[in-house]
Design an enzyme around this catalytic site. Structure first.
Site, PDB file in Angstrom:
ATOM      1  N   PRO A   2       0.806  -1.215   0.000  1.00 27.57           N
ATOM      2  CG  PRO A   2      -0.789  -1.558   1.645  1.00 27.57           C
ATOM      3  CD  PRO A   2       0.523  -2.065   1.150  1.00 27.57           C
ATOM      4  CD  GLU A   3       4.429   2.421  -3.246  1.00 20.99           C
ATOM      5  OE1 GLU A   3       4.584   3.471  -3.888  1.00 20.99           O
ATOM      6  OE2 GLU A   3       5.069   1.391  -3.494  1.00 20.99           O
ATOM      7  NE  ARG A 112       6.157  -9.252   5.370  1.00 20.81           N
ATOM      8  CZ  ARG A 112       7.041  -8.637   4.611  1.00 20.81           C
ATOM      9  NH1 ARG A 112       6.723  -8.313   3.386  1.00 20.81           N
ATOM     10  NH2 ARG A 112       8.213  -8.359   5.070  1.00 20.81           N
ATOM     11  NE  ARG A 151      16.373  15.708   1.854  1.00 19.44           N
ATOM     12  CZ  ARG A 151      15.868  14.651   2.488  1.00 19.44           C
ATOM     13  NH1 ARG A 151      16.576  13.557   2.605  1.00 19.44           N
ATOM     14  NH2 ARG A 151      14.682  14.709   3.007  1.00 19.44           N
TER      15      ARG A 151
END
Length: 272
Positions: A2-3, A112, A151
């Site tokens: 799930p994103e 899980r 970054r």
DNA sequence: CCCGGAACCTGAAGGC
DNA sequence: TGCCTTCAGGTTCCGG
């Protein structure tokens, strides 16, 4: 896994069943799914409450309750919310069940056991540091350009950082980088303005497409009705290691990047 | 503040 | 048939 598109689909397809309904009971086949507060307080704070709204922020789901608190659910890697009749029994992987006053139950299925449920005073505790929603106004090309500048981690790692942008996971990161023609190992500072522009567009495009196709069911994710999503049928690189690139037929490469399986086309996404 | 790795979990799939 | 290894990866925590 799930994103953002899977979580958005889950919110959209559960809301009509439970919005405005009163919670009449809770069952916890695996109590460990409740992160906070303690179980007694969790149950008493929830039962009798009416769900007044359902929202998503990043990959977090919120059920807003009539008493002012919010129930926060996170599907993590293998979770799904399933809409069932009240009489349905818990399946092997059902970790929590919420019963409503309309003969409906929501089963939190999670093989899980990574999933988490919290009863909070408000969403801020978990959303406080999240980056902007990629499909909303705060995620501009300028924002992306400016924040990428300092970054140092590989670009894929950066767009997976929820405090940078909320909602992207490994699959949609791979898809966005392919769509933008950017190698996942590239350093953010080395991206040209043109590449940043392409990445900005690509992120929004792959997430919109994922939502349009009701999420990707690559392994354990199901839509609330128990059906699979369709988004993975449209993936060009994610979960397609060794298969031919849909653009140039070069076999897709697979690497581990920061512990995440990563697929890309060595020709369309060269490492300069 | 930023980075990278470990830990948390368990079922499915592949190799021998 | 069965054992072993690898893979799946969102988030948090920790040391650098």
């Amino acid at each position: 896994m799930p994103e953002l598109p899977e979580v958005e689909t889950t919110v959209r397809e559960t809301a009509p069943h439970i919005n405005g309904r009163r919670i009449t009971g809770v069952a916890l086949p695996w109590e460990g799914i409740v992160r906070e507060p303690a179980l007694a307080e969790f149950r008493s704070g929830l039962i009798g409450e009416t769900v007044t709204g359902i929202t998503r922020r990043g990959k977090y789901i919120f059920w807003h309750l009539s008493g002012g608190k919010v129930l926060n659910l996170h599907l993590k890697m293998s979770g799904s919310l399933l809409v069932k009749p009240s009489s349905a029994e818990a399946g092997k992987f059902t970790r929590a069940i919420f019963y409503f006053d309309n003969d409906t139950a929501i089963h939190f299925r999670d093989p899980r056991k990574f999933g988490v449920i919290r009863l909070l005073d408000g969403p801020e505790k978990v959303t406080g540091r999240l980056g902007p929603e990629p499909l909303e106004g705060g995620f501009t090309r300028k924002f992306l350009e400016r924040s990428l500048a300092r970054r140092k981690a590989p670009i894929k790692a950066v767009i997976l950082d929820q405090n940078f942008i909320a909602g992207i996971g490994s699959m949609y990161a791979d898809e966005a980088l392919f769509a933008a023609g950017i190698n996942p190992q590239r350093r953010p500072g080395s991206l040209t303005p043109e590449e940043v522009k392409r990445l900005h567009r690509a992120i929004r495009q792959v997430l919109r497409s994922g939502i349009e196709h009701m999420g990707a069911s690559t392994s354990t994710y199901f839509r609330p009705g128990g059906e699979a999503g369709f988004a993975h049928h449209h993936f060009k690189v994610a979960h397609r290691r060794g298969k031919p690139c849909p653009v140039c037929d070069t076999p897709l490469e697979y690497i581990k990047l920061r512990g995440r399986g990563t697929c890309f086309c060595p020709r369309c996404q060269p490492l300069k």
